[in-house]
Design a protein around this motif. Structure first.
Motif, PDB file in Angstrom:
ATOM      1  N   GLN A   2       0.840  -1.191   0.000  1.00 17.37           N
ATOM      2  CA  GLN A   2       0.000   0.000   0.000  1.00 17.37           C
ATOM      3  C   GLN A   2       0.873   1.238   0.000  1.00 17.37           C
ATOM      4  OE1 GLN A   2      -2.601   2.361   3.094  1.00 17.37           O
ATOM      5  NE2 GLN A   2      -3.393   0.273   2.970  1.00 17.37           N
ATOM      6  N   VAL A   3       0.471   2.241  -0.759  1.00 14.03           N
ATOM      7  CA  VAL A   3       1.284   3.451  -0.841  1.00 14.03           C
ATOM      8  C   VAL A   3       0.582   4.662  -0.235  1.00 14.03           C
ATOM      9  CG1 VAL A   3       2.367   5.099  -2.407  1.00 14.03           C
ATOM     10  CG2 VAL A   3       2.625   2.653  -2.783  1.00 14.03           C
ATOM     11  N   ARG A   4      -0.639   4.897  -0.633  1.00 16.30           N
ATOM     12  CA  ARG A   4      -1.286   6.137  -0.216  1.00 16.30           C
ATOM     13  C   ARG A   4      -2.737   6.091  -0.657  1.00 16.30           C
ATOM     14  NH1 ARG A   4       0.672  11.164   1.252  1.00 16.30           N
ATOM     15  NH2 ARG A   4      -0.624  12.869   0.473  1.00 16.30           N
ATOM     16  N   THR A   5      -3.563   6.842   0.036  1.00 21.96           N
ATOM     17  CA  THR A   5      -4.978   6.901  -0.316  1.00 21.96           C
ATOM     18  C   THR A   5      -5.282   8.270  -0.901  1.00 21.96           C
ATOM     19  OG1 THR A   5      -5.577   5.261   1.326  1.00 21.96           O
ATOM     20  CG2 THR A   5      -7.308   6.773   0.635  1.00 21.96           C
ATOM     21  N   GLY A  26      -8.161  10.938  -2.218  1.00 24.04           N
ATOM     22  CA  GLY A  26      -9.578  11.159  -1.971  1.00 24.04           C
ATOM     23  C   GLY A  26     -10.081  12.553  -2.277  1.00 24.04           C
ATOM     24  N   ARG A  55     -18.259  10.655  -5.768  1.00 24.47           N
ATOM     25  CA  ARG A  55     -17.210  10.665  -4.762  1.00 24.47           C
ATOM     26  C   ARG A  55     -16.618   9.273  -4.611  1.00 24.47           C
ATOM     27  NH1 ARG A  55     -15.441  13.310   0.075  1.00 24.47           N
ATOM     28  NH2 ARG A  55     -13.252  12.712   0.004  1.00 24.47           N
ATOM     29  N   ASP A  69       3.089   8.403 -10.099  1.00 28.60           N
ATOM     30  CA  ASP A  69       4.301   9.093  -9.643  1.00 28.60           C
ATOM     31  C   ASP A  69       4.556   8.860  -8.155  1.00 28.60           C
ATOM     32  OD1 ASP A  69       4.767  10.024 -12.159  1.00 28.60           O
ATOM     33  OD2 ASP A  69       3.976  12.030 -11.818  1.00 28.60           O
ATOM     34  N   THR A  70       3.497   8.861  -7.386  1.00 28.19           N
ATOM     35  CA  THR A  70       3.656   8.625  -5.947  1.00 28.19           C
ATOM     36  C   THR A  70       4.173   7.214  -5.689  1.00 28.19           C
ATOM     37  OG1 THR A  70       1.815  10.144  -5.557  1.00 28.19           O
ATOM     38  CG2 THR A  70       2.470   8.736  -3.722  1.00 28.19           C
ATOM     39  N   HIS A 114       7.848   7.044  -6.662  1.00 28.24           N
ATOM     40  CA  HIS A 114       8.633   7.700  -5.630  1.00 28.24           C
ATOM     41  C   HIS A 114       8.849   6.756  -4.445  1.00 28.24           C
ATOM     42  CE1 HIS A 114       9.095  10.616  -2.200  1.00 28.24           C
ATOM     43  NE2 HIS A 114      10.059  10.983  -3.003  1.00 28.24           N
ATOM     44  N   ARG A 140      11.335   4.030  -5.328  1.00 26.99           N
ATOM     45  CA  ARG A 140      12.736   4.481  -5.282  1.00 26.99           C
ATOM     46  C   ARG A 140      13.257   4.531  -3.856  1.00 26.99           C
ATOM     47  NH1 ARG A 140      10.616   8.393  -9.442  1.00 26.99           N
ATOM     48  NH2 ARG A 140      11.122   7.343 -11.383  1.00 26.99           N
ATOM     49  N   LEU A 147      -9.911  14.353   1.959  1.00 24.67           N
ATOM     50  CA  LEU A 147      -9.310  13.585   3.054  1.00 24.67           C
ATOM     51  C   LEU A 147      -8.550  14.500   4.008  1.00 24.67           C
ATOM     52  CD1 LEU A 147      -7.766  10.393   1.417  1.00 24.67           C
ATOM     53  CD2 LEU A 147      -9.879  10.627   2.715  1.00 24.67           C
ATOM     54  N   GLU A 148      -7.682  15.333   3.434  1.00 22.93           N
ATOM     55  CA  GLU A 148      -6.870  16.211   4.268  1.00 22.93           C
ATOM     56  C   GLU A 148      -7.777  17.175   5.047  1.00 22.93           C
ATOM     57  OE1 GLU A 148      -6.055  15.398   1.216  1.00 22.93           O
ATOM     58  OE2 GLU A 148      -4.309  14.203   1.777  1.00 22.93           O
ATOM     59  N   GLN A 205      -0.381  11.942   5.908  1.00 20.35           N
ATOM     60  CA  GLN A 205      -1.062  10.653   5.789  1.00 20.35           C
ATOM     61  C   GLN A 205      -0.059   9.524   5.930  1.00 20.35           C
ATOM     62  OE1 GLN A 205      -2.868   8.026   2.374  1.00 20.35           O
ATOM     63  NE2 GLN A 205      -3.933   9.992   2.359  1.00 20.35           N
ATOM     64  N   ARG A 213      -1.214   5.715   6.378  1.00 19.74           N
ATOM     65  CA  ARG A 213      -1.631   4.411   5.875  1.00 19.74           C
ATOM     66  C   ARG A 213      -3.125   4.278   6.089  1.00 19.74           C
ATOM     67  NH1 ARG A 213       1.090  -0.342   4.760  1.00 19.74           N
ATOM     68  NH2 ARG A 213      -0.135  -2.192   5.297  1.00 19.74           N
ATOM     69  N   ARG A 265       6.729   5.493  10.979  1.00 16.00           N
ATOM     70  CA  ARG A 265       6.894   6.453   9.900  1.00 16.00           C
ATOM     71  C   ARG A 265       7.597   7.713  10.393  1.00 16.00           C
ATOM     72  NH1 ARG A 265       4.217   7.774   5.065  1.00 16.00           N
ATOM     73  NH2 ARG A 265       3.890   5.537   4.952  1.00 16.00           N
ATOM     74  N   GLU A 277      15.452  11.796   7.812  1.00 10.68           N
ATOM     75  CA  GLU A 277      15.664  12.340   6.475  1.00 10.68           C
ATOM     76  C   GLU A 277      15.224  13.786   6.298  1.00 10.68           C
ATOM     77  OE1 GLU A 277      13.666   9.653   3.875  1.00 10.68           O
ATOM     78  OE2 GLU A 277      15.086   8.021   4.200  1.00 10.68           O
ATOM     79  N   LYS A 286       5.121  15.634   2.223  1.00  7.69           N
ATOM     80  CA  LYS A 286       4.665  15.214   0.897  1.00  7.69           C
ATOM     81  C   LYS A 286       4.536  16.358  -0.097  1.00  7.69           C
ATOM     82  CE  LYS A 286       4.468  10.854   1.391  1.00  7.69           C
ATOM     83  NZ  LYS A 286       5.842  10.873   1.922  1.00  7.69           N
ATOM     84  N   ALA A 296       6.762  16.354  -2.933  1.00  3.90           N
ATOM     85  CA  ALA A 296       7.722  15.263  -2.828  1.00  3.90           C
ATOM     86  C   ALA A 296       7.703  14.362  -4.048  1.00  3.90           C
ATOM     87  CB  ALA A 296       7.462  14.440  -1.571  1.00  3.90           C
ATOM     88  N   VAL A 297       6.554  14.209  -4.670  1.00  6.06           N
ATOM     89  CA  VAL A 297       6.476  13.306  -5.822  1.00  6.06           C
ATOM     90  C   VAL A 297       7.273  13.838  -6.997  1.00  6.06           C
ATOM     91  CG1 VAL A 297       4.310  12.238  -5.204  1.00  6.06           C
ATOM     92  CG2 VAL A 297       4.306  14.311  -6.604  1.00  6.06           C
ATOM     93  N   GLN A 321      10.319  15.003  -6.645  1.00  7.38           N
ATOM     94  CA  GLN A 321      11.715  14.964  -6.225  1.00  7.38           C
ATOM     95  C   GLN A 321      12.634  14.305  -7.247  1.00  7.38           C
ATOM     96  OE1 GLN A 321      11.665  14.236  -2.035  1.00  7.38           O
ATOM     97  NE2 GLN A 321      13.766  13.467  -2.078  1.00  7.38           N
ATOM     98  N   PHE A 322      12.138  13.247  -7.895  1.00  3.70           N
ATOM     99  CA  PHE A 322      12.984  12.513  -8.843  1.00  3.70           C
ATOM    100  C   PHE A 322      12.560  12.770 -10.284  1.00  3.70           C
ATOM    101  CE2 PHE A 322      13.547  10.263  -4.930  1.00  3.70           C
ATOM    102  CZ  PHE A 322      14.854   9.830  -4.980  1.00  3.70           C
TER     103      PHE A 322
END
Lengths: 243, 243
Positions: free
Chosen positions: A91-94, A96, A105, A149-150, A153, A156, B70-71, B91, B93, B154, B161, B235, B238-239, B241-242
């Motif tokens: 899992q990376v991120r949600t 929304g 939605r 992209d997320t 990232h 990496r 969400l945020e 965020q 998980r 996390r 970093e 974040k 951050a996406v 960054q590369f």
DNA sequence: AATAAATATGTACTTATTACACATTAATTT
DNA sequence: AAATTAATGTGTAATAAGTACATATTTATT
């Protein structure tokens, strides 16, 4: 969630925000299925057939079923799309944002998966998914470019700390193949001698005393990842790391 | 999500899985609100008033509203619980095991937040939340211990970093305070000279030519985090960054 | 005035990272 | 069969980063 929130929910029908409204959010999983071929990192995409995004590609995904864990949902999507079930998945991120989906939605939990394109169990003819080199992708349907992209990232980051990259390779591989894969993912060139020194210090690899075949040059030695480093998820037990 | 899934959804009422079932999943945010006081990392908890978890504490959280990002939902919870709105929030998980909530299927997106306990805007009397030292927490309601541990894991990664730790300190702080905070989060003892060397190399700090007051020993110099390193989220951007 | 407790600082040692060149092997070409 | 090509395989010197460690200084307290 607090009990207060639940109370709110239970008595919601007598208030402005109806009970149903709280459940009027769709929730899906989207899968970034990554493979490696011809020195390129590739991702499985399907042509979007939504009017709003005609001509664009999108990531495979599906609604989470009410009786299904998050991981189960993403494994199900993977199995349906690739025929594979013993794969690295994380899992990376949600995502929304309110307007991320034109039909309503929908909140989506993004996973990335690493698979060996040369795995003989892989079935790419199950559906209309095809491999696309990630470096050539400029635009995707929905917010899927952001999701991709997320995930890249995160990949990496993981690659620098954990032996996850081996999920993209066949069981046996040469040091050249491994180095080229690191280079493809990180987007840098690495010095061969320094790379080998670093890998050697990690002590991840087993020298199986075999050589490459059918390469148009001097064959290199083949290696395997030691069993204790095989991972189908970095998260397994990870929260205990500092316990 | 694919169009196929949407089609499935649209025609769902004629099939076994009803349209409503897909939306019969509650979705919440839970917030791990972290502060630092008396050389300890602390988290805001509320006593659970659910029968199933009587006597246990739980994390603050709430349902996501259908018209809310969400945020936005997690910022709203934070604002309601602490009175603060300009805070570090990230965020971590999403947790969605089928049986994680006794009242039904509820998927939760976990965020962690870093706040300065000495911030004069902080209002802890808005509700029944109280600070608890994270090292003393053995058990929480629901899967909240897992959520807490995942957030702490996390945080430990981020701290190595990125300059996120400063969100837990007052604007002006001494190097001793900073070192003690690192030690509290990482659970290790650090050598003072080596610590200072490392911080100095990072070039994060501004020497404001002030000294500590009201300490029962020789006062140390005070520093501030340079403006360009102030972050309300790692974040942000951050996406790229590369890219 | 003496004592206690913390600040402030530097150097030697070890480990990790980087830069860089040549002999060897097998496949391919002539 | 010999020459060529293209990749494998390996080591060392230089630099940078991390670790271990001790003494003089300053302020508050006794």
């Amino acid at each position: 969630m607090t009990e207060k929130a639940l109370q709110q929910l239970k008595t919601a029908e007598t208030e402005k925000i109806s009970h149903l409204d709280y459940f009027n959010i769709g929730i899906t999983v989207d899968c970034v299925i990554l493979g490696y071929e011809e020195k390129e990192l590739k991702v499985q995409l399907i042509k979007s057939d939504m009017q709003e995004y005609s001509g664009l590609y999108s990531l495979p995904g599906d609604f989470i079923r009410p009786d299904e864990d998050l991981e189960a949902a993403s494994y199900r999507v993977l199995k349906e799309k690739t025929g594979l079930d013993d794969v690295y998945l994380e899992q990376v991120r949600t995502f929304g944002n309110i307007f991320r989906h034109p039909s309503g939605r929908v909140i989506t939990v993004a996973y990335y998966s690493l698979i060996d394109i040369k795995n003989h169990k892989l079935q790419t003819d199950l559906n209309e998914l095809h491999w696309h080199p990630v470096n050539e992708i400029k635009k995707l349907a929905f917010d899927h470019k952001l999701i991709l992209d997320t995930c890249l990232h995160r990949l990496r980051q993981q690659v620098m700390e954990h032996p996850v990259i081996f999920n993209l390779l066949p069981e046996k591989f040469s040091l050249r193949e491994l180095q080229e894969l690191y280079e493809a993912i990180l987007g840098v060139e690495l010095d061969r001698r320094n790379f080998r020194k670093k890998i050697s210090i990690k002590d991840w690899l087993l020298d199986i005393d075999e050589m490459e075949h059918n390469v148009p040059h001097r064959p290199g030695k083949l290696y395997m990842l030691k069993k204790q480093f095989r991972n189908k998820s970095v998260k397994t037990g990870a929260v205990l790391q500092f316990a």
